[in-house]
Design a protein around this motif. Structure first.
Motif, PDB file in Angstrom:
ATOM      1  N   SER A  64      32.706  29.394 -61.516  1.00 47.35           N
ATOM      2  CA  SER A  64      32.871  29.969 -60.180  1.00 47.35           C
ATOM      3  C   SER A  64      32.957  31.499 -60.159  1.00 47.35           C
ATOM      4  O   SER A  64      32.272  32.148 -59.360  1.00 47.35           O
ATOM      5  CB  SER A  64      34.086  29.365 -59.487  1.00 47.35           C
ATOM      6  OG  SER A  64      34.160  29.778 -58.149  1.00 47.35           O
TER       7      SER A  64
ATOM      8  N   GLU B 260      29.027  18.887 -56.855  1.00 44.51           N
ATOM      9  CA  GLU B 260      29.916  20.014 -56.566  1.00 44.51           C
ATOM     10  C   GLU B 260      29.141  21.332 -56.492  1.00 44.51           C
ATOM     11  O   GLU B 260      29.362  22.152 -55.599  1.00 44.51           O
ATOM     12  CB  GLU B 260      31.013  20.105 -57.631  1.00 44.51           C
ATOM     13  CG  GLU B 260      32.037  18.986 -57.530  1.00 44.51           C
ATOM     14  CD  GLU B 260      33.324  19.319 -58.266  1.00 44.51           C
ATOM     15  OE1 GLU B 260      33.418  20.418 -58.845  1.00 44.51           O
ATOM     16  OE2 GLU B 260      34.222  18.466 -58.263  1.00 44.51           O
TER      17      GLU B 260
ATOM     18  N   ARG C 152      28.587  20.729 -52.259  1.00 41.41           N
ATOM     19  CA  ARG C 152      29.818  21.367 -51.768  1.00 41.41           C
ATOM     20  C   ARG C 152      29.648  22.878 -51.649  1.00 41.41           C
ATOM     21  O   ARG C 152      30.156  23.497 -50.716  1.00 41.41           O
ATOM     22  CB  ARG C 152      30.991  21.021 -52.687  1.00 41.41           C
ATOM     23  CG  ARG C 152      31.279  19.531 -52.720  1.00 41.41           C
ATOM     24  CD  ARG C 152      32.587  19.243 -53.383  1.00 41.41           C
ATOM     25  NE  ARG C 152      32.717  17.843 -53.737  1.00 41.41           N
ATOM     26  CZ  ARG C 152      33.799  17.297 -54.280  1.00 41.41           C
ATOM     27  NH1 ARG C 152      34.850  18.065 -54.540  1.00 41.41           N
ATOM     28  NH2 ARG C 152      33.835  16.014 -54.576  1.00 41.41           N
ATOM     29  N   ARG C 153      28.939  23.461 -52.586  1.00 38.89           N
ATOM     30  CA  ARG C 153      28.729  24.911 -52.517  1.00 38.89           C
ATOM     31  C   ARG C 153      27.889  25.277 -51.300  1.00 38.89           C
ATOM     32  O   ARG C 153      28.161  26.264 -50.614  1.00 38.89           O
ATOM     33  CB  ARG C 153      28.065  25.400 -53.809  1.00 38.89           C
ATOM     34  CG  ARG C 153      27.973  26.912 -53.928  1.00 38.89           C
ATOM     35  CD  ARG C 153      27.590  27.314 -55.344  1.00 38.89           C
ATOM     36  NE  ARG C 153      27.535  28.757 -55.474  1.00 38.89           N
ATOM     37  CZ  ARG C 153      26.457  29.499 -55.236  1.00 38.89           C
ATOM     38  NH1 ARG C 153      25.325  28.911 -54.864  1.00 38.89           N
ATOM     39  NH2 ARG C 153      26.482  30.803 -55.368  1.00 38.89           N
TER      40      ARG C 153
ATOM     41  N   SER D 239      29.910  25.227 -48.126  1.00 36.16           N
ATOM     42  CA  SER D 239      30.718  26.434 -47.943  1.00 36.16           C
ATOM     43  C   SER D 239      29.851  27.606 -47.492  1.00 36.16           C
ATOM     44  O   SER D 239      30.265  28.406 -46.643  1.00 36.16           O
ATOM     45  CB  SER D 239      31.468  26.777 -49.240  1.00 36.16           C
ATOM     46  OG  SER D 239      30.603  27.269 -50.231  1.00 36.16           O
TER      47      SER D 239
ATOM     48  N   ASN E  17      33.356  29.717 -51.021  1.00 39.74           N
ATOM     49  CA  ASN E  17      34.132  28.573 -51.514  1.00 39.74           C
ATOM     50  C   ASN E  17      35.618  28.740 -51.223  1.00 39.74           C
ATOM     51  O   ASN E  17      36.317  27.781 -50.891  1.00 39.74           O
ATOM     52  CB  ASN E  17      33.925  28.399 -53.020  1.00 39.74           C
ATOM     53  CG  ASN E  17      32.591  27.773 -53.349  1.00 39.74           C
ATOM     54  OD1 ASN E  17      32.118  26.898 -52.641  1.00 39.74           O
ATOM     55  ND2 ASN E  17      31.976  28.240 -54.417  1.00 39.74           N
TER      56      ASN E  17
ATOM     57  N   THR F  23      36.298  28.327 -47.450  1.00 43.41           N
ATOM     58  CA  THR F  23      36.164  26.925 -47.088  1.00 43.41           C
ATOM     59  C   THR F  23      37.320  26.110 -47.642  1.00 43.41           C
ATOM     60  O   THR F  23      37.821  25.194 -46.986  1.00 43.41           O
ATOM     61  CB  THR F  23      34.822  26.366 -47.598  1.00 43.41           C
ATOM     62  OG1 THR F  23      33.757  27.192 -47.126  1.00 43.41           O
ATOM     63  CG2 THR F  23      34.606  24.942 -47.114  1.00 43.41           C
TER      64      THR F  23
END
Length: 243
Positions: A45, A76, A80-81, A84, A189, A192
């Motif tokens: 990240s 992920e 998910r990224r 966000s 991220n 979010t």
């Protein structure tokens, strides 16, 4: 944000860490990623945040690994990224309490006057001076390493809601601490993740004090998921090394 000596920057370091993750931890990622006592996260990240590695590069490397953890990791990294990114791009209020979903804002407002079991100041939160050893350990992990395990970050954010006088104050507190101490703070991220604690990308749950219908978390839930006391011991050892 201060420098974290244990985490070197740069593309070379990012690729080295990614290769090590694929070689030693990707196979167990799906099963062990939510256990903060185990080191099964990739740590990509911060490198993504600072543009030191490409998500496409990571995705192709992970896909070629043909691991049992590939699908979970790509979900992920990509799904998910992207959620966000879309949240921040399409919602100009992403960094304020006004980004909270309508249903969540309504139910939190209805419980705004509920009695809070504890009240802490920003300084007490920042210095990990609450009554809760698990929350304090999460805050200390973030202060010392520039990161906090994702599962603990959810618990951390939920408890800030429970221990501040209003949900608006809680949102500002969580965002301030996240942006100040996380290496990947000030990132889609991060914005979010804080908003999720207030109902973003979630659904209504059973109604309860303070939270209304927003999802609630407690230390009993931590103990059902992993060795929560072992996590505290792990962070205590880290603190001693940094004295």
């Amino acid at each position: 944000m201060r420098r974290v000596k244990e985490t070197a920057g740069g593309t070379t370091e990012a690729k080295k860490r990614l290769n090590r993750f694929i070689r030693t931890r990707l196979d167990g990622f799906d099963e062990l990623r939510n256990d903060p006592t185990r080191d099964y996260l990739s740590g990509m990240s911060p490198y993504l945040h600072f543009g030191q590695i490409s998500p496409l590069y990571i995705a192709l490397k992970i896909k070629r690994a043909r691991s049992t953890g590939t699908a979970a990791y790509l979900e992920e990294l990509l799904v998910r990224r992207e959620l966000s990114m879309n949240f921040v791009y399409y919602n100009p209020r992403y960094d304020s309490y006004k980004a909270v979903p309508e249903w969540a804002g309504k139910t939190l407002a209805e419980h705004k006057r509920d009695r809070r079991p504890y009240h802490y100041t920003l300084r007490q939160f920042e210095n990990a001076e609450t009554h809760d050893p698990y929350w304090n350990a999460a805050q200390d992990e973030m202060r010392l390493t520039g990161k906090m395990h994702g599962y603990m970050r959810m618990y951390w954010g939920k408890k800030i809601i429970e221990w501040t006088r209003t949900p608006e104050h809680a949102f500002r507190t969580a965002l301030y601490l996240n942006n100040k101490y996380e290496l990947d703070g000030r990132d889609p991220n991060g914005f979010t993740g804080v908003a999720w604690c207030f109902g973003k990308h979630d659904r209504p749950w059973g109604e309860r004090p303070v939270f209304g219908k927003v999802r609630y978390m407690n230390d009993k839930g931590l103990k059902r998921k992993f060795d929560a006391d072992g996590y505290v011991e792990k962070i205590e050892k880290l603190k001693k090394l940094n004295r």
